[in-house]
Write an enzyme that holds these catalytic residues in place. Structure first.
Site, PDB file in Angstrom:
ATOM      1  N   SER B 100     -21.851 -61.359 -58.354  1.00  0.00           N
ATOM      2  CA  SER B 100     -23.220 -61.296 -58.851  1.00  0.00           C
ATOM      3  C   SER B 100     -23.296 -60.222 -59.919  1.00  0.00           C
ATOM      4  O   SER B 100     -24.321 -59.656 -60.174  1.00  0.00           O
ATOM      5  CB  SER B 100     -24.176 -60.983 -57.711  1.00  0.00           C
ATOM      6  OG  SER B 100     -23.746 -59.822 -57.064  1.00  0.00           O
ATOM      7  N   CYS B 101     -22.149 -59.942 -60.506  1.00  0.00           N
ATOM      8  CA  CYS B 101     -22.097 -58.754 -61.318  1.00  0.00           C
ATOM      9  C   CYS B 101     -21.316 -58.988 -62.597  1.00  0.00           C
ATOM     10  O   CYS B 101     -20.269 -59.614 -62.566  1.00  0.00           O
ATOM     11  CB  CYS B 101     -21.422 -57.663 -60.527  1.00  0.00           C
ATOM     12  SG  CYS B 101     -20.201 -58.319 -59.387  1.00  0.00           S
TER      13      CYS B 101
END
Lengths: 436, 102
Positions: B100-101
């Site tokens: 998610s990064c």
């Protein structure tokens, strides 16, 4: 990694010089990416065949990297904003009006006052913005009083005024959720705060904590290590894996879903970042209103004559001006190819190049793409520099400050920056391994 | 690297996430959960099913996505998988740790 196949192009009407039928290329958004595209394309599309129009509701063009410096009185308000019209080429029609809707099925854009803009090619460059209303209590009565953002001009300025008179206490620098524009900015903010309060002779009165939903200081392992050391050296505490549920502004604390609490006197948060509401209204976005886009060609997944660039896309690349800059060079070429009916170049590699201010007049520089994480080395000349990758230096800091001039005078005008290529070079870098 | 879990041998990465989803079955999931201190219930499996469906559909996973899906509220998600719910749930589900990064 697998790239999506190029979609077949429909037959494109052959341009006829004798007819009055001008073709329309419409750019939505006159920020960094949109302005660059207008400047790139105006010299490349034949004027007797193509009309270029750019639409943006705001008159002011902000130098967004400058928002980081504004709270610390390093930049003045004048240094971060200019009249946007100055940067739009005169052969481009510039409409300052709110965009109501994109209607891809009819190849047209509706503006707020009712005008309809038909397009043959559409470029979506509507960017990303903060959405503090996504978290309970964030945009409450304490917004811009003890709860601040620094991703807007207003937020950065309010924070500057607060810092000028603040007598110390708990400063919490916080990231709400990923992805965010310029993922290193919150760290830079923490470093600059350390430096700022040291210079004011009151560092001992300020307790700085960095709070992130990630498992570490940054998204890439190598850089996380280097940045973690810097945080420790500067006496900045880290709270990781913190998924915020709410801001309890009455009791001055942030609370996460696991009931972890972090108290603050000043909360500097990076709220949820979302694409423009226009994208949602037009049914073209994902959960966060970003436009699903082919990560190598920049053509949107849903419509072959719509392209997207910069922060507006869902690309797994950093949302940063440098990325938009590298994308612009590749998108320009792809638009010319699309017009000729040629296959698009699958070239964009996610290249990002970011200065990281570390305080005390120094900075780091990182250079990375979809597959390579930032490593040590030299930039832009392999083995020479003069800039050091992933190492603090004064030269890097000078590079960052010089960049404001480059931005206003070269970057958004679409002038190529010498020696810096759109795709990442692997020369002069110390790679150990690559990520999948 | 290889790891023996119950009767089976599975390949995992350094953090313990399965590198080949086809090796996964419910028993392996149950064993990984035990290692994480979690006793699986029907509600746990409901979440794991949902997560695996998203993975098969190549949709990215995030806390926000789970909140929006309505399959579970986030408080409950934390209660079922204490610590890092998404990290633990994906490990039990036999899929990669969510990125998610950027």
């Amino acid at each position: 990694m697998s790239y999506l196949p190029i979609q077949p192009l429909t037959t494109f009407t052959v341009v006829n010089h004798n007819l009055d039928i001008m073709k329309n290329l419409v750019i939505l958004g006159a920020g960094t990416a949109g302005t660059m595209m207008a400047n790139h394309l105006v010299g490349k599309l034949p004027k007797n065949e193509w009309k270029i129009t750019i639409v943006d509701q705001y008159k002011t063009h902000y130098y967004q990297p400058g928002f980081l410096f504004l709270p610390f009185d390093i930049y003045t308000t004048k240094q971060v904003k200019k009249n946007g019209a100055k940067f739009i080429p005169k052969d481009v029609r510039y409409i300052q009006e709110k965009i109501e809707l994109i209607v891809p099925e009819e190849n047209k854009v509706q503006l707020e006052k009712g005008e309809e803009l038909p397009y043959d090619i559409l470029i979506v460059a509507t960017g990303t913005k903060i959405a503090p209303e996504e978290i309970e209590g964030m945009k409450g009565p304490e917004w811009h009083k003890s709860v601040f953002d620094f991703y807007t001009y207003e937020g950065a300025k309010a924070l500057r005024d607060k810092f000028r008179e603040w007598e110390g206490g708990k400063l919490v620098v916080h990231i709400t959720e990923m992805p965010i524009k310029c993922p290193v900015a919150p760290l830079e903010f923490a470093f600059l705060a350390d430096s700022y309060f040291k210079n004011k002779g009151m560092r001992d009165k300020v307790d700085i904590t960095f709070v992130t939903p990630l498992g570490g200081a940054f998204t890439k392992p190598k850089a996380t290590q280097a940045l973690h050391h810097l945080l420790t050296d500067k006496g900045i505490k880290e709270v990781t894996d913190f998924n915020i549920e709410r801001v309890d502004y009455e009791n001055n604390k942030i609370v996460d879903y696991a009931e972890t609490e972090v108290p603050y006197d000043i909360l500097v948060t990076v709220p949820t970042n979302m694409g423009d509401a226009l994208i949602e209204r037009s049914g073209m976005g994902d959960d966060l209103n970003y436009v699903p886009t082919n990560k190598a060609t920049l053509q949107t997944e849903a419509h072959e004559n719509i392209f997207a660039i910069g922060d507006a896309t869902n690309l797994p690349a950093s949302k940063a001006g440098s990325v938009a800059h590298f994308e612009a060079e590749i998108l320009t070429e792809n638009i010319l190819r699309y017009i000729k009916g040629e296959p698009l170049k699958e070239e964009f590699d996610g290249h990002a190049n970011c200065f990281i201010e570390t305080g005390d007049g120094k900075a780091l520089l990182i250079d990375f793409n979809y597959t390579h994480e930032p490593v040590e080395g030299t930039f832009p000349f392999p083995g020479v520099g003069p800039l050091n990758l992933l190492k603090e230096s004064r030269m890097n800091h000078m590079g960052k400050l010089a960049f404001r001039w480059i931005y206003w005078n070269m970057l958004i005008k679409g002038i190529h920056i010498p020696f810096v290529s759109a795709t990442m070079t692997e020369k002069g870098k110390h790679f150990e391994e690559t990520e999948a | 690297m290889d790891k023996t879990i119950g009767q089976a041998t599975i390949s995992v990465d350094q953090e313990g996430y399965l590198t080949d989803f086809s090796q996964w079955d419910k028993e392996i999931g149950t064993e990984i959960a035990k290692e994480q201190g979690i006793e699986m219930t029907d509600k746990h499996w409901e979440i794991i099913d949902y997560i695996q469906d998203r993975f098969k559909a190549e949709e990215p996973l995030s806390i926000r996505g789970i909140k929006k899906s309505g399959v579970i509220d986030i408080k409950q998600f934390y209660a079922l998988f204490p610590g890092g719910p998404l990290k633990k749930a994906t490990m039990i589900a036999g899929i990669p740790k969510p990125k998610s990064c950027i």
